[in-house]
Design an enzyme around this catalytic site. Structure first.
Site, PDB file in Angstrom:
ATOM      1  N   SER A 180      91.154  -4.406   9.160  1.00 18.39           N
ATOM      2  CA  SER A 180      90.051  -3.604   8.639  1.00 18.39           C
ATOM      3  C   SER A 180      88.721  -3.816   9.340  1.00 18.39           C
ATOM      4  O   SER A 180      87.840  -2.959   9.261  1.00 18.39           O
ATOM      5  CB  SER A 180      89.877  -3.878   7.145  1.00 18.39           C
ATOM      6  OG  SER A 180      89.598  -5.245   6.900  1.00 18.39           O
ATOM      7  N   HIS A 208      94.567   0.548   5.481  1.00 20.62           N
ATOM      8  CA  HIS A 208      93.846   1.397   6.422  1.00 20.62           C
ATOM      9  C   HIS A 208      94.788   2.197   7.327  1.00 20.62           C
ATOM     10  O   HIS A 208      94.330   2.791   8.306  1.00 20.62           O
ATOM     11  CB  HIS A 208      92.896   0.559   7.266  1.00 20.62           C
ATOM     12  CG  HIS A 208      91.690   0.099   6.516  1.00 20.62           C
ATOM     13  ND1 HIS A 208      90.572   0.890   6.342  1.00 20.62           N
ATOM     14  CD2 HIS A 208      91.431  -1.065   5.871  1.00 20.62           C
ATOM     15  CE1 HIS A 208      89.670   0.235   5.638  1.00 20.62           C
ATOM     16  NE2 HIS A 208      90.167  -0.961   5.325  1.00 20.62           N
ATOM     17  N   LYS A 239      91.446   4.921  -0.165  1.00 20.37           N
ATOM     18  CA  LYS A 239      90.846   5.132   1.151  1.00 20.37           C
ATOM     19  C   LYS A 239      91.213   6.545   1.622  1.00 20.37           C
ATOM     20  O   LYS A 239      90.624   7.508   1.162  1.00 20.37           O
ATOM     21  CB  LYS A 239      91.293   4.030   2.100  1.00 20.37           C
ATOM     22  CG  LYS A 239      90.734   2.661   1.683  1.00 20.37           C
ATOM     23  CD  LYS A 239      91.119   1.558   2.632  1.00 20.37           C
ATOM     24  CE  LYS A 239      90.400   0.254   2.298  1.00 20.37           C
ATOM     25  NZ  LYS A 239      90.741  -0.302   0.972  1.00 20.37           N
TER      26      LYS A 239
END
Length: 391
Positions: A180, A208, A239
């Site tokens: 990340s 991610h 996300k």
């Protein structure tokens, strides 16, 4: 009130060092631009990769769920808080991830805590990349198993740890799929080969990578063509998916075990109907609107090339996470402040999120950004960099 003086001393020290930061409230919906303190600025710090936080299909699904089911569930999943939509979404998610089953937790952080703390005992060993996410580190701390750390994406170091671990019942290798803070991708094919050679299990945190890598955003396992060879896939729904929550995609056996033993799952109220319905709609968007991922990656290439052409160091990034490496923590925050003056919201990341002296501006472009906005942001980076003599 007395008793917190030692905490205030630490806060005062942070202020002297220039590393103390206030929370920054947004005054608008999440988007390519946001309003902060009455000023419209280009947003480069959000995890909203595909712009799904405001996608019409997700908003409509959330509103309809509230109207039909209300705003909450009133219970944990194991008592009276499992709605039919919870199970339907988990079935859809498992099919999407090409796994036997999936289980949703309240957040990605609690997913890692729940999985690691429940399945490992003093008979087992966990082998973790040194730059894994804080939620993995904290999850490991909750276990009674042996703990070994291998050098970041270093397969020789991983093999050495596996050699040292042959006597344990379960050997679990844990890695982020996309790291990340640096934006690089774990060498998953090599990790899988080593795991199979030594009889180890693999857990990949795709926070991610979900919605970013793989076919229709299925993640790093699918990206490398490794479906069926990775035992545990963890991801977030907050996300690229654009809503809230975390999930584990795995075997039916582990899902059923976590329902009975995963403490964050057992002792947290289930997601409200609006959240579950919006997450469900997000999977449909991933399947039916692949152009969003294409736009994301086109924007990433444009912006990364622009930063490097200006002379900034973007490290080893391979994904839409593109750090601008600065070094000094205080200077990193000064650069972030200067960028805001120039019309760009790009937060500085410093210790303890990254090691001391490794401060960076972590930028994330999204599918919502226009090329014009990204070009404007690059010009702001150039002006701010010149102001602080970073170029």
């Amino acid at each position: 009130m007395k008793g917190f003086e030692y905490l205030q001393e630490e806060l005062d020290q942070m202020k002297e060092e220039g590393t103390f930061r206030e929370l920054i409230p947004l005054e608008s919906p999440q988007g390519s631009k946001v309003s902060i303190k009455g000023k419209e600025v280009i947003q480069l710090s959000s995890n909203n990769y595909l712009g799904l936080t405001s996608h019409p299909r997700l908003k409509d699904a959330a509103v309809k769920a509230v109207e039909e089911y209300g705003v909450g569930t009133g219970s944990v999943r194991t008592i009276a808080g499992t709605l039919a939509m919870h199970e339907a979404f988990e079935e859809k998610l498992a099919a999407f991830k090409h796994t036997e089953a999936a289980l949703v937790f309240q957040s990605g952080f609690t997913t890692n805590q729940g999985v690691l703390s429940s399945m490992l005992t003093d008979k087992d060993v966990v082998i973790s990349d040194e730059l894994n996410h804080a939620s993995i580190i904290d999850g490991i701390r909750l276990t009674k198993c042996a703990k070994k750390i291998y050098k970041h994406v270093d397969m020789k170091s991983l093999q050495e740890k596996l050699e040292e671990s042959k006597e344990y019942r379960t050997k679990l290798i844990v890695t982020d799929g996309v790291f990340s803070m640096d934006g690089n991708i774990a060498p998953l094919p090599e990790i899988v080969e080593l795991a199979e050679q030594y009889g180890a299990l693999i857990m990949v945190d795709d926070a991610h990578a979900s919605g970013v890598l793989g076919e229709n955003g299925r993640g790093t396992v699918n990206h490398f063509g490794l479906d069926g060879r990775v035992h545990i896939q963890v991801g977030t729904l907050s996300k690229a998916i654009g809503v809230l929550g975390g999930y584990v995609a795995t075997t039916k056996t582990l899902k059923e075990y976590l329902i009975h033993k995963g403490r964050p799952f057992l002792f947290s109220t289930s997601h409200p109907p609006a959240v579950t319905a919006a997450c469900d709609a997000a999977i449909d968007v991933l399947l039916e609107e692949p152009e969003l991922m294409q736009k994301l990656w086109d924007n990433r290439a444009f912006f990364k090339e622009g930063l490097e052409n200006l002379g900034f160091d973007t490290g080893i990034s391979e994904t839409p996470i593109t750090p601008v490496l600065i070094g000094d923590d205080a200077v990193t925050h000064q650069f972030s402040d200067e960028l805001f003056k120039e019309g760009v919201f790009a937060q500085g990341i410093v210790f303890p999120t990254v090691p001391k002296g490794k401060g960076r501006i972590r930028t994330i472009v999204t599918a919502e950004h226009s090329k014009e906005e990204l070009q404007e942001a690059l010009q702001a980076f150039e002006r701010a960099g010149n102001t602080l003599n970073l170029l």
